[in-house]
Design a protein around this motif. Structure first.
Motif, PDB file in Angstrom:
ATOM      1  N   GLY A 125       5.083  57.794 -21.358  1.00 21.64           N
ATOM      2  CA  GLY A 125       4.815  56.374 -21.801  1.00 21.64           C
ATOM      3  C   GLY A 125       4.392  55.855 -20.935  1.00 21.64           C
ATOM      4  O   GLY A 125       2.780  55.618 -21.335  1.00 21.64           O
ATOM      5  N   GLU A 126       4.419  55.998 -19.524  1.00 18.34           N
ATOM      6  CA  GLU A 126       3.475  55.450 -18.454  1.00 18.34           C
ATOM      7  C   GLU A 126       3.033  56.007 -17.884  1.00 18.34           C
ATOM      8  O   GLU A 126       2.125  55.170 -17.370  1.00 18.34           O
ATOM      9  CB  GLU A 126       5.047  54.571 -17.110  1.00 18.34           C
ATOM     10  CG  GLU A 126       6.123  54.300 -17.653  1.00 18.34           C
ATOM     11  CD  GLU A 126       7.124  54.296 -16.515  1.00 18.34           C
ATOM     12  OE1 GLU A 126       6.384  54.193 -15.519  1.00 18.34           O
ATOM     13  OE2 GLU A 126       8.374  54.242 -16.713  1.00 18.34           O
ATOM     14  N   GLY A 127       2.562  57.199 -18.240  1.00 19.75           N
ATOM     15  CA  GLY A 127       1.516  58.322 -17.433  1.00 19.75           C
ATOM     16  C   GLY A 127       0.719  58.679 -18.815  1.00 19.75           C
ATOM     17  O   GLY A 127      -0.250  57.101 -18.993  1.00 19.75           O
ATOM     18  N   LEU A 128       0.792  59.292 -19.546  1.00 14.66           N
ATOM     19  CA  LEU A 128       0.102  59.635 -20.707  1.00 14.66           C
ATOM     20  C   LEU A 128      -0.621  59.408 -21.627  1.00 14.66           C
ATOM     21  O   LEU A 128      -1.163  58.654 -22.363  1.00 14.66           O
ATOM     22  CB  LEU A 128       0.401  61.457 -20.565  1.00 14.66           C
ATOM     23  CG  LEU A 128       0.566  62.754 -20.244  1.00 14.66           C
ATOM     24  CD1 LEU A 128       1.252  63.410 -20.902  1.00 14.66           C
ATOM     25  CD2 LEU A 128      -0.965  62.924 -19.493  1.00 14.66           C
ATOM     26  N   LEU A 129       0.227  58.311 -22.080  1.00 14.63           N
ATOM     27  CA  LEU A 129       0.335  57.569 -23.232  1.00 14.63           C
ATOM     28  C   LEU A 129      -0.475  56.658 -23.035  1.00 14.63           C
ATOM     29  O   LEU A 129      -1.162  55.714 -23.371  1.00 14.63           O
ATOM     30  CB  LEU A 129       1.686  57.524 -23.718  1.00 14.63           C
ATOM     31  CG  LEU A 129       1.903  56.588 -25.502  1.00 14.63           C
ATOM     32  CD1 LEU A 129       1.079  57.092 -26.371  1.00 14.63           C
ATOM     33  CD2 LEU A 129       2.855  56.139 -25.751  1.00 14.63           C
ATOM     34  N   LEU A 130      -0.237  55.639 -21.970  1.00 14.95           N
ATOM     35  CA  LEU A 130      -0.601  54.459 -21.482  1.00 14.95           C
ATOM     36  C   LEU A 130      -2.049  54.242 -21.132  1.00 14.95           C
ATOM     37  O   LEU A 130      -3.361  53.907 -21.402  1.00 14.95           O
ATOM     38  CB  LEU A 130       0.278  53.842 -20.313  1.00 14.95           C
ATOM     39  CG  LEU A 130      -0.215  52.376 -20.170  1.00 14.95           C
ATOM     40  CD1 LEU A 130      -0.447  51.585 -21.026  1.00 14.95           C
ATOM     41  CD2 LEU A 130       0.328  51.835 -19.044  1.00 14.95           C
ATOM     42  N   PHE A 131      -2.142  56.185 -20.657  1.00 12.90           N
ATOM     43  CA  PHE A 131      -3.528  56.430 -20.404  1.00 12.90           C
ATOM     44  C   PHE A 131      -4.426  56.400 -21.235  1.00 12.90           C
ATOM     45  O   PHE A 131      -5.179  55.742 -20.668  1.00 12.90           O
ATOM     46  CB  PHE A 131      -3.759  57.520 -19.589  1.00 12.90           C
ATOM     47  CG  PHE A 131      -5.276  57.954 -18.914  1.00 12.90           C
ATOM     48  CD1 PHE A 131      -5.682  57.478 -17.613  1.00 12.90           C
ATOM     49  CD2 PHE A 131      -5.538  58.989 -19.546  1.00 12.90           C
ATOM     50  CE1 PHE A 131      -6.851  57.677 -17.214  1.00 12.90           C
ATOM     51  CE2 PHE A 131      -6.730  59.401 -18.749  1.00 12.90           C
ATOM     52  CZ  PHE A 131      -7.465  59.380 -17.957  1.00 12.90           C
ATOM     53  N   ALA A 132      -3.913  57.403 -22.353  1.00 15.83           N
ATOM     54  CA  ALA A 132      -4.606  57.356 -23.301  1.00 15.83           C
ATOM     55  C   ALA A 132      -4.704  55.768 -23.977  1.00 15.83           C
ATOM     56  O   ALA A 132      -6.049  56.328 -24.574  1.00 15.83           O
ATOM     57  CB  ALA A 132      -4.481  58.231 -24.074  1.00 15.83           C
ATOM     58  N   LEU A 133      -4.184  54.846 -24.330  1.00 13.11           N
ATOM     59  CA  LEU A 133      -4.233  53.860 -24.670  1.00 13.11           C
ATOM     60  C   LEU A 133      -5.514  52.540 -24.046  1.00 13.11           C
ATOM     61  O   LEU A 133      -6.128  52.311 -24.614  1.00 13.11           O
ATOM     62  CB  LEU A 133      -3.026  53.158 -24.761  1.00 13.11           C
ATOM     63  CG  LEU A 133      -2.953  51.121 -25.603  1.00 13.11           C
ATOM     64  CD1 LEU A 133      -3.720  51.338 -26.388  1.00 13.11           C
ATOM     65  CD2 LEU A 133      -2.007  50.686 -24.413  1.00 13.11           C
TER      66      LEU A 133
ATOM     67  N   ALA B 247      -7.639  54.417 -21.944  1.00 14.27           N
ATOM     68  CA  ALA B 247      -9.180  54.344 -21.949  1.00 14.27           C
ATOM     69  C   ALA B 247     -10.204  54.730 -23.591  1.00 14.27           C
ATOM     70  O   ALA B 247     -10.834  54.425 -23.629  1.00 14.27           O
ATOM     71  CB  ALA B 247      -9.082  56.371 -21.993  1.00 14.27           C
ATOM     72  N   LEU B 248      -8.938  55.002 -24.961  1.00  9.50           N
ATOM     73  CA  LEU B 248      -9.148  54.244 -26.326  1.00  9.50           C
ATOM     74  C   LEU B 248     -10.524  52.928 -26.088  1.00  9.50           C
ATOM     75  O   LEU B 248     -11.348  52.199 -26.575  1.00  9.50           O
ATOM     76  CB  LEU B 248      -8.367  54.600 -27.392  1.00  9.50           C
ATOM     77  CG  LEU B 248      -9.043  54.249 -28.369  1.00  9.50           C
ATOM     78  CD1 LEU B 248     -10.278  54.723 -28.728  1.00  9.50           C
ATOM     79  CD2 LEU B 248      -7.959  53.871 -29.490  1.00  9.50           C
TER      80      LEU B 248
END
Length: 289
Positions: free
Chosen positions: A191-199, A201-202
């Motif tokens: 949640g704090e890493g992969l998902l937030l990074f993808a958000l 980056a978008l």
């Protein structure tokens, strides 16, 4: 007590990643180094891509080495001070010499974030760059370090989740009793890493860096939401428990320190997002904040 049917034993992971004679390198330390290097590499790519910024002033790639130093010092000092003040003050009042014993563990993300923000502010003022440009750049790369840090928490292991009998992926952690627990470190890594990074980056790809404070604001709100959600699965710090509400024995409900500290972060992020939406914020002078 027999192990529950659905329990997954914690994988045997040597906390030492590499040993050379008397010297040893632990996964925990490697995670911090890898997070800084990953953030440095990604930030160089961002500042080198002119169309993302629409003319906004920002550091040159070669200046990021100094910026990382300011951030690293801020993270260590702020993270340690906040942990002492908010998570275990009585212990450190009784043994103040332990405050500098960072190698024993004990860091607060929220304090580290405030320390990093202070370091970025000092760097921006010394070099004459807009403070919000520094915040936006750091926010875009921060989830890299968050992801690796939570993976390090899992490997250590520490900061495990609440008991979860019957959960198919429930895990029995060393020194955490016989009950299977939520692998909350992995929840936070996602949640704090992969998902937030993808958000983020978008958001950057859609022009977020052209609006001062937008990326930083979305980071603050996104991290706060992810952290609060994950706190429902993470066991409260033993020296604090629930601040109010909840059942300590059942580890259900209640408000934790992580939740409480995330609320002002969410509000600060909301203020930045609303500020970035104003038409006049599309332009930014070299010395504005």
């Amino acid at each position: 007590m027999p192990m529950p049917v659905f329990a997954i034993p914690f994988p045997v992971i040597d906390p030492v990643a590499l040993s050379i004679g008397p010297l040893s390198v632990k996964w925990y330390g490697l995670a911090y180094v890898a997070g800084l290097l990953g953030g440095w590499w990604y930030s160089r790519r961002l500042v080198s891509t002119d169309p993302l910024w629409a003319g906004r002033s920002r550091p040159k790639p070669e200046e990021l080495d100094d910026m990382i130093l300011f951030v690293a010092l801020g993270v260590v000092l702020g993270g340690r001070l906040a942990f002492v003040l908010f998570y275990d003050l009585q212990r450190y009042l009784a043994r103040p010499q332990d405050i500098i014993a960072i190698w024993q563990g004990g860091m607060s993300f929220h304090g580290g974030l405030l320390g990093a923000a202070t370091g970025l502010w000092l760097f921006a003022k010394r070099r004459g760059y807009p403070v919000l440009a520094m915040f936006d750049l750091a926010a875009a790369v921060a989830p890299i370090g968050l992801f690796l840090g939570r993976i390090a928490n899992f490997i250590k292991p520490e900061l495990w989740g609440r008991p979860a009998p019957g959960l198919p992926w429930g895990m029995v952690f060393p020194d955490a009793g016989p009950l299977p627990r939520h692998p909350s470190q992995l929840y936070e890594a996602f949640g704090e890493g992969l998902l937030l990074f993808a958000l983020l980056a978008l958001v950057v790809r859609l022009g977020g860096l052209k609006r001062p404070g937008l990326v930083a604001g979305i980071f603050g709100m996104g991290y706060a939401v992810a952290r609060i959600v994950c706190e429902f699965f993470r066991e409260p710090d033993p020296q604090l428990g629930f601040l109010f509400g909840g059942n300590v024995d059942a580890l259900s409900g209640g408000v934790t320190m992580g939740m409480l500290l995330s609320l002002p972060l969410f509000l600060a992020g909301l203020v930045l997002v609303l500020r970035a939406r104003r038409p006049q914020q599309m332009s930014e002078s070299g010395s504005s904040a």
